[in-house]
Design an enzyme around this catalytic site. Sequence first.
Site, PDB file in Angstrom:
ATOM      1  N   LYS A 177     -11.787 -28.774 -18.623  1.00  0.00           N
ATOM      2  CA  LYS A 177     -11.686 -30.194 -18.363  1.00  0.00           C
ATOM      3  C   LYS A 177     -10.292 -30.619 -17.900  1.00  0.00           C
ATOM      4  CE  LYS A 177     -10.551 -32.231 -21.945  1.00  0.00           C
ATOM      5  NZ  LYS A 177     -10.372 -32.877 -23.248  1.00  0.00           N
ATOM      6  N   THR A 178      -9.294 -30.171 -18.611  1.00  0.00           N
ATOM      7  CA  THR A 178      -7.936 -30.560 -18.253  1.00  0.00           C
ATOM      8  C   THR A 178      -7.564 -29.990 -16.892  1.00  0.00           C
ATOM      9  OG1 THR A 178      -7.418 -30.433 -20.586  1.00  0.00           O
ATOM     10  CG2 THR A 178      -5.580 -30.685 -19.098  1.00  0.00           C
ATOM     11  N   ASP A 206      -8.893 -39.455 -20.138  1.00  0.00           N
ATOM     12  CA  ASP A 206      -9.262 -38.232 -20.849  1.00  0.00           C
ATOM     13  C   ASP A 206      -9.923 -38.621 -22.175  1.00  0.00           C
ATOM     14  OD1 ASP A 206      -9.439 -35.577 -21.335  1.00  0.00           O
ATOM     15  OD2 ASP A 206      -7.367 -35.320 -21.979  1.00  0.00           O
ATOM     16  N   GLU A 207     -10.729 -37.757 -22.732  1.00  0.00           N
ATOM     17  CA  GLU A 207     -11.364 -38.003 -24.035  1.00  0.00           C
ATOM     18  C   GLU A 207     -12.053 -39.362 -24.073  1.00  0.00           C
ATOM     19  OE1 GLU A 207     -11.431 -35.560 -25.967  1.00  0.00           O
ATOM     20  OE2 GLU A 207      -9.536 -34.452 -25.964  1.00  0.00           O
ATOM     21  N   GLN A 209     -17.700 -34.388 -29.089  1.00  0.00           N
ATOM     22  CA  GLN A 209     -16.361 -34.353 -29.672  1.00  0.00           C
ATOM     23  C   GLN A 209     -15.839 -35.741 -30.016  1.00  0.00           C
ATOM     24  OE1 GLN A 209     -13.506 -31.321 -28.216  1.00  0.00           O
ATOM     25  NE2 GLN A 209     -14.995 -30.968 -26.601  1.00  0.00           N
ATOM     26  N   ARG A 265     -12.128 -24.639 -31.118  1.00  0.00           N
ATOM     27  CA  ARG A 265     -10.710 -24.432 -30.792  1.00  0.00           C
ATOM     28  C   ARG A 265     -10.421 -22.942 -30.649  1.00  0.00           C
ATOM     29  NH1 ARG A 265     -10.337 -28.153 -28.322  1.00  0.00           N
ATOM     30  NH2 ARG A 265     -12.529 -28.321 -28.832  1.00  0.00           N
TER      31      ARG A 265
END
Length: 816
Positions: free
Chosen positions: A55-56, A241-242, A272, A627
Site C-alpha cells: 500500500k505505501t 492513508d489508513e 485494520q 506485522r
Amino acid sequence: MIGDQSELRFGESWTMNEERGESIDLLQGLNAPQQEAVLHGEGPILVLAGAGSGKTRVLTHRVANLILNHNVWPDRIMAVTFTNKASEEMRGRLEALLGERARRIWISTFHSSGLRILRHNATKLGYTNRFVVYDDQDTKGVLKQVLKDLSINEDRYPLDTFTRYIDRAKNNLVSPAEAAKKAFNIETDLQSQVYDRYQKSLLQADAMDFGDLLMNAVRVLQEFPEVLDYYRHALHYILVDEFQDTNLVQYRFIRLLSEPRRNLFVVGDDDQSIYGFRGANITNILEFEKDYHNTKVIKLEQNYRSTATILNAAHAVIEKNKARKAKKLWTEGASGEQIRTFIGYDENMEAEFIASEIKRVVAQGARYSEIAVLYRTNAQTRALEESLVRAKVPYKIFGGLKFFDRKEIKDILGYLRLLVNPADNQAFQRVVNTPPRGIGAQAVQEIVAESQGKGVPYLAAAMEVATKNKSVRKFLELMNELIGDCQSCGLGDLVGHIIQKTEYGPKLAAMKDPTAQSRIENLQELESLGRTMEREGTATDVVIKDFLDRISLTSGADLPAGESGADASAEKVDTVSLMTLHLAKGLEFPVVFLSGLEEGLLPHYRSLDDSTALEEERRLCYVGITRAMRMLYFTRAYYRGMFAAGGGQSGGAGGARIVSRFAKDVDPAALEAVGTERSQGATFMNGYPRFSFDDDDGDRHYDDDGGANRWGKKRSSRVISPPEPKTAVSLDQLKKLLTPADAIQKNPTTPKEYFEKSPAALEHLASGMRVIHQTFGRGSVEDVSGSGNSAMVVIKFDAFDESKKLVYRFAKLVIE
DNA sequence: CATGGTGGCATTTTT
DNA sequence: TGCCACCATG
C-alpha cells in the site's frame, strides 16, 4: 494534464531521478492492480489494500508519478496520515524516489494539518494565531475547574465521562450549542453545559485541545470561503492513508479540501480499523463510493510481507468478523516456519522467555531491529522491560512516557508557555507555585476568583492579588524578569535562566531524592535542546512557539520512551521495538512476538460484553499477526499480577487466565510449542494442569533467583543492575524530531496568482523581471547564471533587505 | 495558610 | 508505579 490510463505508455513511467542520477522505473515490480493505482489519473480512487499488499509503495509511487511524469508541483500535493511516524516513513520513501523535491510535498498528520491551517486563521474564530495547544493534562485541569464552578460532584460524575463526551462531540463536529439542543435528559444536559463552559475556558486561555485542532480547522474552512478557497487553490491532489480510521471531522476535512477537483486518493483496509474508540467510522471507507461518484475501486490482495503460515493464521482470526468485506490475502511465498507458542507461569516468566528467545534468534543472525514485541496494553511493558534489561537486550519502547511528559520538563515548559501566552491559565497554575514559593491553594483560589470576576487571565488577576500578597508579588517580579530575558537571549539561555532564577534547579539539587540527579540532567538536556532550536534572526518568542508546537504534536509513537541495555549511548543503536498493537499498525518486522494472548487482555475485558468492540479486538489481533514477515510467536501468561491491566475475571485484580479465543481460531497444526510445554507439562491452549488457580507458589519452579518473589522489590533491586539511562532519549533523536522536516511553510501571504500560474522556464527569466516565490513573495530578478540543474537565480525580494541566491530548479518561480 | 509525608487507589487502545 | 486526597506539623 493527466490523461486516463490508456494515454499513458509504459515508457512514460520511466524517468530519471535527477538527485541521484540513476534511472528508476515507477512500475517495476508492481502487480497489475498496483500499477493501475499508481497510474490512475484524475478523479476519486479507493484502494482497498490488505495488510502487506504494498500500500505505501503504491501511494508513494503514485505521488512520484504525478510529479515526475505529469509535472504536478510537489506543493500541490497533500498526503495525510494518522501518526507522525507514518508521515516520516512516507517522506523518507518519497525522498528516496524524488530527492529534494519530496520536501515540498505537504505530508503531515491530520492534527498537524489542522494546526497549520489554524495558525494562520484562528483569529477568525476569536483566538489569536498564537494560541497554545493543550495536552490531556491541561485539558483535565480546565475541566476540573469547570466542574468546580458548576459544583458538580466528581464522585457521581467522574471527570473522564466528560472528557469522553467532549472528545466524542468534537469528533462528530458537534458544537456546544448543538449539543445543548440535542440533550434529552438531565445527564446529557449537564454534559452539554460542561462542554460549553469548557470551550469558553479554552477560548479565554487562548488554547485549543487536540479535538479542536480538527474541529476548528473544519469550522474555519466551512465558515470562511476565502480560507477554503486558498487551500483549494494550493492543493490539487490529496492522498489519505489508513482511511478506515477516519472519523467524521477528518472525513469532512478531506471532503472540503478535495472539492471541487476530487482528485482524492484514499487507501485503507476495513480489517485494520482499530480506532473505533476515537470515533473512527468504518462506513467512511465502506460507503466512499456513495459520496464520490465514479470512484475507481482497486483491491490489493496479494501479500508480499508474510509467509503463508502467518497469513493463514491471520485469515483464520479475521474471517470470524461479520462486519467486513469478504476478501482473502494470498501470497506466492513459501509457507515458512510454524508459529511458536509459549506459556509462562506469570508475566515475568513470559517476559523472560521473550528475552531469551530474542537472544537466540539474534545469535542465529537476526538483528535486534528486526524484532518487535507487541502487546495490548502499555502496562505489559513493565515485566518485559525488566527481563530485557537483565538479559542485556537493547530495546526501545514506543508510546510510553515521553521525554516531554516528565514532570520537570513540563514544569519548565510551563514557564515558556506562560511567557509566550500570558493567557495560558493551565501553565500559570502549573508554575505559580513550582517550586513551592508560598503560594498555596488559598492564594490560587483567590486569583481564580479574581480572574473569573473580571474576565481576565489568571496572570492578570494575579497582579491584583499581588497588592496584598507578597509571595504573589515576588512571583510576578520573577516573571517580569524572565520576560526581559526572553527579549534579550536565545532559547537555550532562557531555559537556563528559568532553571536558575525560579530556583527549580538549585532546589532539585538540594533534594536527597536519588532521582533528582537524573532530573537535573533532563533539564540540562532541555537546555541544550533549546539551544539547538535557536535560529539566526528569529526572535526568541517565535522560536519558543515553534518549539512548543512541535512538542505538542510529537506523540508517543514517534519517540521511544527510553533506551536501555548494553550501549544506549551509541549513535544509532540496533534495538528491539516494543509497542502496543495500535502503534504497530503500518509497520512490519521479520520477527514478531505477540504477547499476552489471553482472554481479558486480547480481547480486552472492557470489550467482552460488546460484540462491536469484540470485532475491533479481533482486528487488533489481526493487525498484530500481519506485522510478522517470517517468524511469529504467541505468548501468554497463566497468571497475571495485580495491576497488569484488565486482570482476569475479577476485573482489574490479577488472576488466572485462559488462552485468547483468537489463538484458538488458528489451525493447531500451524502451532509449535516451545519451552515450558515440554519441561513443565503446561500447554499454551490449556494452561498449567499441575497447579490450581490459586496456587501461588508455582513460581518456584522457574524462579532460581533464590528467595526473591515476583512481587517483591528484592529481586528487582538486587538482580537488575540499573544502568539507569541518563536521559530518556538522546539529544540527537530529539533534535531530529523537532527539526522542521517539512520545511515548507504554507504562507497565506503568497499571492494567489502564484498558484494559478506555472513555473517560469529558465530561458524566460532575465534580469529585471518581476517574479513570485511561494515563501519569499514578490521580488525582482537580479541575475541568472549557469544551466541545467546548477542554474542559479539571484533575486531581491521586496520583503528582504538582501538579495537571495536560489537554485532555479527548486525555487519554482512564477512570473508576476 | 503552606508544606511535606503517608496511605489508598486505579490503570485500554491515541492525536 | 504514579497520582491524589488527607492529615499533622511548622
